[in-house]
Design a protein around this motif. Structure first.
Motif, PDB file in Angstrom:
ATOM      1  N   MET A   1       0.851  -1.167   0.000  1.00 62.60           N
ATOM      2  CA  MET A   1       0.000   0.000   0.000  1.00 62.60           C
ATOM      3  C   MET A   1       0.902   1.236   0.000  1.00 62.60           C
ATOM      4  SD  MET A   1      -3.074   0.855   2.654  1.00 62.60           S
ATOM      5  CE  MET A   1      -4.206  -0.291   1.907  1.00 62.60           C
ATOM      6  N   LYS A   2       0.691   2.121  -0.946  1.00 61.70           N
ATOM      7  CA  LYS A   2       1.531   3.301  -1.082  1.00 61.70           C
ATOM      8  C   LYS A   2       0.852   4.524  -0.478  1.00 61.70           C
ATOM      9  CE  LYS A   2       3.858   3.905  -4.892  1.00 61.70           C
ATOM     10  NZ  LYS A   2       4.302   4.261  -6.234  1.00 61.70           N
ATOM     11  N   ILE A   3       1.660   5.329   0.203  1.00 68.54           N
ATOM     12  CA  ILE A   3       1.212   6.555   0.845  1.00 68.54           C
ATOM     13  C   ILE A   3       1.885   7.713   0.113  1.00 68.54           C
ATOM     14  CG2 ILE A   3       1.177   7.840   3.019  1.00 68.54           C
ATOM     15  CD1 ILE A   3       1.977   5.023   4.298  1.00 68.54           C
ATOM     16  N   THR A   4       1.129   8.725  -0.241  1.00 76.69           N
ATOM     17  CA  THR A   4       1.736   9.900  -0.867  1.00 76.69           C
ATOM     18  C   THR A   4       1.376  11.136  -0.069  1.00 76.69           C
ATOM     19  OG1 THR A   4      -0.152  10.217  -2.353  1.00 76.69           O
ATOM     20  CG2 THR A   4       1.698   8.919  -3.192  1.00 76.69           C
ATOM     21  N   GLY A   5       2.234  12.130  -0.142  1.00 79.73           N
ATOM     22  CA  GLY A   5       1.988  13.376   0.571  1.00 79.73           C
ATOM     23  C   GLY A   5       3.098  14.361   0.305  1.00 79.73           C
ATOM     24  N   SER A   6       3.076  15.430   1.077  1.00 79.39           N
ATOM     25  CA  SER A   6       4.087  16.481   0.945  1.00 79.39           C
ATOM     26  C   SER A   6       4.604  16.871   2.315  1.00 79.39           C
ATOM     27  CB  SER A   6       3.497  17.717   0.275  1.00 79.39           C
ATOM     28  OG  SER A   6       3.170  17.441  -1.058  1.00 79.39           O
ATOM     29  N   LEU A   7       5.890  17.134   2.364  1.00 77.06           N
ATOM     30  CA  LEU A   7       6.523  17.617   3.579  1.00 77.06           C
ATOM     31  C   LEU A   7       6.350  19.127   3.675  1.00 77.06           C
ATOM     32  CD1 LEU A   7       9.877  15.615   3.291  1.00 77.06           C
ATOM     33  CD2 LEU A   7       7.825  14.993   4.588  1.00 77.06           C
ATOM     34  N   LEU A   8       6.426  19.673   4.883  1.00 77.09           N
ATOM     35  CA  LEU A   8       6.344  21.128   5.068  1.00 77.09           C
ATOM     36  C   LEU A   8       7.640  21.820   4.669  1.00 77.09           C
ATOM     37  CD1 LEU A   8       4.608  21.520   8.545  1.00 77.09           C
ATOM     38  CD2 LEU A   8       3.693  22.150   6.317  1.00 77.09           C
ATOM     39  N   TYR A   9       8.753  21.298   5.162  1.00 74.96           N
ATOM     40  CA  TYR A   9      10.050  21.953   4.972  1.00 74.96           C
ATOM     41  C   TYR A   9      10.922  21.276   3.933  1.00 74.96           C
ATOM     42  CZ  TYR A   9       8.503  24.235   9.199  1.00 74.96           C
ATOM     43  OH  TYR A   9       7.766  24.933  10.119  1.00 74.96           O
ATOM     44  N   GLY A  10      10.641  20.033   3.642  1.00 70.73           N
ATOM     45  CA  GLY A  10      11.355  19.313   2.608  1.00 70.73           C
ATOM     46  C   GLY A  10      12.763  18.907   2.992  1.00 70.73           C
ATOM     47  N   VAL A  11      13.415  18.254   2.051  1.00 71.29           N
ATOM     48  CA  VAL A  11      14.773  17.761   2.213  1.00 71.29           C
ATOM     49  C   VAL A  11      15.605  18.339   1.076  1.00 71.29           C
ATOM     50  CG1 VAL A  11      16.220  15.688   2.107  1.00 71.29           C
ATOM     51  CG2 VAL A  11      14.061  15.645   3.375  1.00 71.29           C
ATOM     52  N   GLU A  12      16.717  18.980   1.440  1.00 72.33           N
ATOM     53  CA  GLU A  12      17.592  19.559   0.424  1.00 72.33           C
ATOM     54  C   GLU A  12      18.529  18.491  -0.118  1.00 72.33           C
ATOM     55  OE1 GLU A  12      20.746  23.204  -0.257  1.00 72.33           O
ATOM     56  OE2 GLU A  12      19.648  23.070   1.629  1.00 72.33           O
ATOM     57  N   PHE A  13      18.607  18.439  -1.448  1.00 69.70           N
ATOM     58  CA  PHE A  13      19.500  17.500  -2.118  1.00 69.70           C
ATOM     59  C   PHE A  13      19.782  18.048  -3.506  1.00 69.70           C
ATOM     60  CE2 PHE A  13      20.437  13.901  -4.858  1.00 69.70           C
ATOM     61  CZ  PHE A  13      21.390  13.223  -4.120  1.00 69.70           C
ATOM     62  N   GLY A  14      21.039  18.073  -3.876  1.00 63.72           N
ATOM     63  CA  GLY A  14      21.417  18.526  -5.210  1.00 63.72           C
ATOM     64  C   GLY A  14      21.050  19.971  -5.490  1.00 63.72           C
ATOM     65  N   GLY A  15      21.110  20.815  -4.454  1.00 60.06           N
ATOM     66  CA  GLY A  15      20.803  22.228  -4.633  1.00 60.06           C
ATOM     67  C   GLY A  15      19.326  22.538  -4.764  1.00 60.06           C
ATOM     68  N   GLU A  16      18.471  21.573  -4.472  1.00 60.55           N
ATOM     69  CA  GLU A  16      17.026  21.747  -4.589  1.00 60.55           C
ATOM     70  C   GLU A  16      16.361  21.182  -3.339  1.00 60.55           C
ATOM     71  OE1 GLU A  16      13.504  20.053  -7.529  1.00 60.55           O
ATOM     72  OE2 GLU A  16      15.580  19.992  -8.205  1.00 60.55           O
ATOM     73  N   VAL A  17      15.216  21.751  -2.954  1.00 60.90           N
ATOM     74  CA  VAL A  17      14.459  21.222  -1.819  1.00 60.90           C
ATOM     75  C   VAL A  17      13.325  20.363  -2.369  1.00 60.90           C
ATOM     76  CG1 VAL A  17      13.135  21.783   0.252  1.00 60.90           C
ATOM     77  CG2 VAL A  17      15.058  23.235  -0.418  1.00 60.90           C
ATOM     78  N   HIS A  18      13.218  19.150  -1.842  1.00 58.32           N
ATOM     79  CA  HIS A  18      12.247  18.162  -2.321  1.00 58.32           C
ATOM     80  C   HIS A  18      11.166  17.963  -1.261  1.00 58.32           C
ATOM     81  CE1 HIS A  18      15.052  16.992  -5.551  1.00 58.32           C
ATOM     82  NE2 HIS A  18      15.953  17.363  -4.651  1.00 58.32           N
ATOM     83  N   TYR A  19       9.903  18.033  -1.685  1.00 62.22           N
ATOM     84  CA  TYR A  19       8.770  17.992  -0.756  1.00 62.22           C
ATOM     85  C   TYR A  19       7.869  16.766  -0.921  1.00 62.22           C
ATOM     86  CZ  TYR A  19       9.971  22.910  -0.137  1.00 62.22           C
ATOM     87  OH  TYR A  19      10.646  24.076   0.131  1.00 62.22           O
ATOM     88  N   ASP A  20       7.557  16.390  -2.144  1.00 61.49           N
ATOM     89  CA  ASP A  20       6.577  15.327  -2.398  1.00 61.49           C
ATOM     90  C   ASP A  20       7.204  13.963  -2.180  1.00 61.49           C
ATOM     91  OD1 ASP A  20       4.688  17.248  -3.073  1.00 61.49           O
ATOM     92  OD2 ASP A  20       5.284  17.231  -5.186  1.00 61.49           O
TER      93      ASP A  20
END
Length: 124
Positions: A1-20
């Motif tokens: 079962m897969k869960i999808t969503g978005s983070l508030l602050y995200g994770v920085e990687f490769g000069g970009e912030v990733h949320y989803d």
């Protein structure tokens, strides 16, 4: 079962912030691996972050192999960890077996009949 969503602050990687994110339900295998792989004292928080590093199927455009305990522990904000936990808890509730409101046909119909049923053995 897969869960999808978005983070508030995200994770920085490769000069970009990733949320989803897309996350599968963590399993016992994830828990075992977390206990075996964590170095030093295995606090509940360390195990939880390690389990999410295994269960996250995607986080923005971060390559799957780069979603590690080290990345999450250094980049994930506590509020975003709470979001992952809340999503998992919600899906667990949906997956939980529901009790029937009506008694099965083979069940006792009176309270006194229920009390006559044998109790499970006690653990010693």
């Amino acid at each position: 079962m897969k869960i999808t969503g978005s983070l508030l602050y995200g994770v920085e990687f490769g000069g970009e912030v990733h949320y989803d994110f897309a996350l599968r339900l963590p399993t016992v295998a994830d828990n075992i691996a977390a206990v075996e792989e964590t170095e030093g004292p295995a606090s509940g928080l360390r195990i939880e972050v390690y389990m999410y590093s295994r269960a996250l199927e995607s986080l923005g455009t971060i390559p799957r192999e780069a979603i590690t305990y080290e990345l999450l522990s250094e980049q994930l904000m506590p509020e975003d960890l709470d979001i992952l936990g809340a999503h998992v808890a919600e899906v667990k509730k949906k997956r939980l077996r529901r009790r029937n409101d009506s008694a099965p046909s083979g069940s006792p119909s009176s309270p006194s009949a229920e009390s006559e049923s044998p109790s499970p053995p006690s653990e010693t």
